[in-house]
Design an enzyme around this catalytic site. Structure first.
Site, PDB file in Angstrom:
ATOM      1  N   ASP A 129       0.867  -1.164   0.000  1.00  0.00           N
ATOM      2  CA  ASP A 129       0.000   0.000   0.000  1.00  0.00           C
ATOM      3  C   ASP A 129       0.912   1.224   0.000  1.00  0.00           C
ATOM      4  O   ASP A 129       2.109   1.141   0.269  1.00  0.00           O
ATOM      5  CB  ASP A 129      -0.918  -0.009   1.222  1.00  0.00           C
ATOM      6  CG  ASP A 129      -2.172   0.820   1.001  1.00  0.00           C
ATOM      7  OD1 ASP A 129      -2.178   1.693   0.110  1.00  0.00           O
ATOM      8  OD2 ASP A 129      -3.157   0.616   1.733  1.00  0.00           O
ATOM      9  N   TRP A 130       0.345   2.381  -0.302  1.00  0.00           N
ATOM     10  CA  TRP A 130       1.162   3.581  -0.473  1.00  0.00           C
ATOM     11  C   TRP A 130       1.811   3.980   0.858  1.00  0.00           C
ATOM     12  O   TRP A 130       1.123   4.213   1.848  1.00  0.00           O
ATOM     13  CB  TRP A 130       0.304   4.697  -1.040  1.00  0.00           C
ATOM     14  CG  TRP A 130       0.338   4.766  -2.540  1.00  0.00           C
ATOM     15  CD1 TRP A 130       0.507   5.888  -3.290  1.00  0.00           C
ATOM     16  CD2 TRP A 130       0.232   3.690  -3.503  1.00  0.00           C
ATOM     17  NE1 TRP A 130       0.522   5.591  -4.637  1.00  0.00           N
ATOM     18  CE2 TRP A 130       0.360   4.247  -4.796  1.00  0.00           C
ATOM     19  CE3 TRP A 130       0.080   2.318  -3.389  1.00  0.00           C
ATOM     20  CZ2 TRP A 130       0.322   3.487  -5.961  1.00  0.00           C
ATOM     21  CZ3 TRP A 130       0.038   1.539  -4.545  1.00  0.00           C
ATOM     22  CH2 TRP A 130       0.161   2.121  -5.804  1.00  0.00           C
TER      23      TRP A 130
END
Length: 851
Positions: free
Chosen positions: A233-234
């Site tokens: 995920d970012w």
């Protein structure tokens, strides 16, 4: 250098490239180039691949003023269709639109479990039930990948709350992990093989998922035989060596934080990280590139919207099927489009009447190509009926704590809905030319400028100024509030008079940028009904901010307008109107400010005075239909008092039309609740164990999530999982169950016993008699949807493997186990409405692993 080798579809020769690439080049591939792209290596013709957010639509690469997108109903709404084929069609449209945005990878779908109504991203997921979650995800993935676009299933795994989401340690039993939280991902791999996975932010039992060998290697790779690419995920990477060793192939976004070339080179040279580990991770990146190349997206693609009318038609069909009719006493619904006895005038009341609650907030948000409000949908529907029914409106209650987005309430200089934005190098009052950078038309007054750029600006110091202008025409004569919050500085002028000053004196707030912006400053002015007023907002970007933000980009500004009033006054006006009409439609619920990535809901209630509004209106007029828009359950203390309730979710572009379709019977509702609606938050099984407590969250309900819990303790919810009514009636009979040792095959006859055509969802639950361990009373194992004309019958046939129908996770053996014995097949139209049942017997106990 040797010639570059490719295969079919211009596919990269992976083995050749593993030998040809330098170690530095390999390391560069293991993290993104920027926010939306992977790293290219032109020397060996490895291209950069674009990704895009996509839980309920494809945003593209821009947060600010992005190319308009088609917005689908939220995840819980999609799952409420219980229509596998329709979800495949939805995925196909997502795939087509990804190509128009130049994206070969869609960051979605989301199939985390809704263990609590309070989860900030519950709307983005599908269900409390792992089977429904997994089948919905698999269906959407099939559609996306039918278009040769890569689906990235997320967030793997147990990302079921927003509180402390990057650090929280999720504590749960191995059985709950397997049977509930891992199961949707298991089903998606089995049925649709998503080409990429996104890891979650959280820890599980002490270890971050993104660096867990147990989860990523032992379970995902070896046990589930997953061969796709795993990305973070970012900003969800927390180490270099551990994440690489665990097989987290791609760190996103770029530029890298943990995989800098010199840093990783030293780790390899010192034998901290094996070069074989680098090669293995690179191999998965190259596989992802090859899968992405199959979409055949041109390198020079220009992002564009999908204006095909067929897209709108599909969104309307999905929206129609997502809506759930929760209650309909005395057949008050459907309404008539022409004047009949008892229905000559309709009042539409509520804070969600004239706004389009198309989606929840966060990564699900986008610039929507168009939005139909409930008011517009109902107006259009009545015009189709020759407009013989009168229609009136009242606000009734306030919803959000900040003033609403007025992007589609204002009119721009061309007379269209929206506002004008002019970007300048210099501030207002500058002596000489301000240097106009750009002029744009916008459809929102909630503006984030993190990715705005201009050749005239220093990208390292995003200092510039924006004048937003539009015309406001009030619906009634009154005092009106104007307000703005920002990271930067802002002032609001009405007909050139300063009304709001958020520039010369600023106060820290929590309504913007997760607490990085100011509080909303307000001012008011008296306005006359029908008169045009010129509104101008002068904004200076983040470098002008007088407070501390920590931001390195341009910041942004929110501004809004709303009548200045009190809840008591607005309820009084709504009650007065309700007494003057035959029927009241109350459009209420939540908004992006209530349900969003980044935070969880504080409680299950609709904010503000909505509940009091409904209580007072139903006293004034008993013919009340409540339309609730939310992505997850809300408290309904008035449920017993109103004759009709519709759950309409966050409905995408077509939300107003779909609500009107169901209200007036142009679509016979067929949606089913994808989660239980409890009577109160305290009844939910996660009540004592939700949110981060000293960095931990205990999944104390174990496998008893949602209806599994309510049925186990015999607690009746407000509306059960799978519940949903129709304007016609159905009967189920002639159930036939056969067991060949490998699968249980189920046939059941469905008859439409009413007077209207409609669709019914047949739900198959399995119950083990005399289980050896505590198990739910029953569990959903499959479902099918059938459309029937009035008076007609049809057969629904479903087949479930014995192992999936009967198994639970044996913790001591670390395997699935199917016990020999007797199992009930319970067939109904909701979890609490079983109409026919039968049994089958298995003759042996066996264990298994894998898919």
């Amino acid at each position: 250098m040797s010639p570059i080798k490719t295969t079919s579809y211009n596919q990269l020769d992976i083995d050749y490239l593993i030998d040809e690439l330098t170690l530095a080049e390999k390391i560069s591939l293991l993290a993104g180039k920027d926010f939306w792209h992977t790293v290219p290596i032109p020397r060996v013709k490895i291209p950069s691949i674009r990704v895009s957010d996509g839980p309920n639509g494809i945003r593209g690469t821009k947060f600010f003023n992005g190319v308009p997108s088609n917005c689908f109903p939220c995840g819980t709404g999609l799952a409420a269709t219980f229509n596998k084929d329709l979800l495949v069609e939805s995925g196909e449209l997502m795939g087509k639109e990804a190509k128009l945005k130049g994206a070969a990878i869609i960051l979605g779908p989301t199939c985390n479990i809704i263990r609590s109504p309070l989860g900030g991203r519950s709307f983005e997921s599908y269900s409390e039930d792992p089977l429904l979650s997994g089948i919905a995800a698999a269906s959407v993935i099939k559609g996306i990948q039918n278009e040769k676009v890569v689906a990235c299933l997320k967030h793997f795994v147990c990302n079921d709350q927003e509180d402390d989401r990057r650090a929280v340690d999720t504590l749960l039993t191995d059985r709950a992990f397997r049977e509930i939280y891992l199961k949707p991902f298991h089903i998606a791999i089995r049925d649709s093989n998503p080409k990429s996975f996104m890891t979650s932010y959280n820890k599980i039992n002490g270890e971050h998922v993104s660096q867990s060998k147990k989860i990523l290697q032992d379970i995902l790779r070896k046990e589930l035989n997953y061969t796709g690419t795993i990305m973070s995920d970012w900003y969800g990477v927390y180490s270099t060596k551990e994440a690489l060793d665990a097989g987290l192939n791609l760190e996103m976004p770029g530029p890298t934080r943990f995989r800098q070339i010199n840093q990783v080179l030293q780790a390899v040279q010192s034998n901290e990280v094996s070069e074989d580990v680098i090669d293995e991770n690179v191999r998965y990146i190259l596989r992802l590139v090859n899968e992405s190349l199959k979409a055949e997206i041109p390198d020079d693609v220009v992002e564009s919207p999908n204006d095909d009318p067929a897209a709108g038609e599909l969104l309307r069909k999905v929206g129609d099927e997502s809506i759930v009719l929760l209650k309909n006493e005395n057949n008050i619904l459907p309404l008539s489009k022409t004047k009949i006895e008892g229905q000559g005038k309709i009042a539409v009341i509520g804070p969600n009447v004239k706004v389009a609650q198309d989606s929840g907030g966060g990564s699900a948000s986008m610039t929507t190509r168009y939005k139909i409000t409930p008011w517009e949908g109902i107006q259009t529907k009545l015009e189709e009926g020759n407009n013989t029914v009168g229609l009136e409106y009242s606000l009734g209650a306030f919803l959000d704590s900040t003033l609403p987005d007025v992007g589609l309430t204002l009119f721009n200089e061309e007379g269209e809905k929206g506002l004008n934005a002019r970007f300048y190098k210099h501030p207002p009052g500058h002596k000489g030319d301000r240097l106009l950078l750009e002029e744009l038309k916008l459809s929102t007054s909630r503006v984030l400028l993190s990715d705005y750029s201009s050749e005239h600006l220093d990208p390292n110091k995003p200092l510039y100024y924006v004048d937003f202008t539009g015309t406001y025409i009030p619906d009634e004569t009154a005092e009106y509030n104007f307000g703005t919050s920002c990271v930067g500085t802002a002032q609001i002028f009405v007909d050139d008079a300063l009304v709001v000053d958020n520039k010369t004196k600023q106060t820290k707030g929590d309504a913007y940028f997760l607490g990085m912006g100011t509080r909303e400053e307000r001012g008011s002015v008296h306005l006359e009904k029908g008169v045009s007023y010129n509104v101008r907002v002068e904004f200076g970007t983040a470098p002008t901010y007088t407070l501390e933000s920590g931001l390195e980009d341009a910041g942004g500004v929110y501004f809004g307008i709303q009548i200045k009033s009190t809840p008591e006054v607005e309820i009084s006006k709504a009650v007065k109107l309700a007494k003057e009409v035959d029927t009241v439609v109350l459009v209420v619920g939540l908004s992006k400010e209530c349900e969003s990535e980044g935070f969880d809901r504080p409680d299950m209630d609709i904010p503000g005075s909505t509940n009091e509004l409904i209580e007072q209106v139903v006293k004034a007029n008993p013919n009340v239909i409540v339309v609730n828009q939310s992505g997850s359950p809300v408290t309904m203390p008035w449920a017993e008092k109103v004759p009709a309730i519709i759950q309409a979710w966050f409905g995408g572009n077509e939300l107003g039309n779909t609500i009107a379709d169901v209200l007036f019977g142009d679509y016979n509702p067929s949606g089913k609740l994808s989660m239980t609606f409890p009577k109160r938050l305290q009844d939910n099984p996660s009540y004592f164990n939700f949110g981060s407590s000293n960095g931990e969250v205990l999944y104390g309900e174990d496998v008893f999530v949602g209806y599994r819990y309510y049925e186990k303790i015999d607690l009746k919810p407000l509306f059960a999982f799978g519940h949903g009514l129709s304007y016609t009636s159905f009967e189920l009979d002639e159930l036939v169950v056969t067991n060949d040792g490998d699968s249980v095959d189920i046939k059941v006859r469905v008859t439409n016993t009413g007077k209207l055509a409609g669709a019914e969802v047949v739900q198959i639950y399995i119950e083990q008699e005399n289980p050896l361990i505590p198990r739910p009373k029953k569990e959903l194992k499959d479902f099918g949807k059938i459309h029937l004309e009035a008076g007609k019958s049809g057969i629904v046939e479903l087949s479930i493997s014995i192992k999936e129908a009967t198994s639970y996770w044996n913790v001591s053996k670390r395997k699935w186990q199917s016990d020999k014995g007797t199992y009930k097949v319970l067939v109904g139209t909701s979890s609490d409405k079983i109409e026919v049942e039968d049994k089958f017997i298995t003759s042996k106990t066996f264990n298994w692993v894998g898919v």
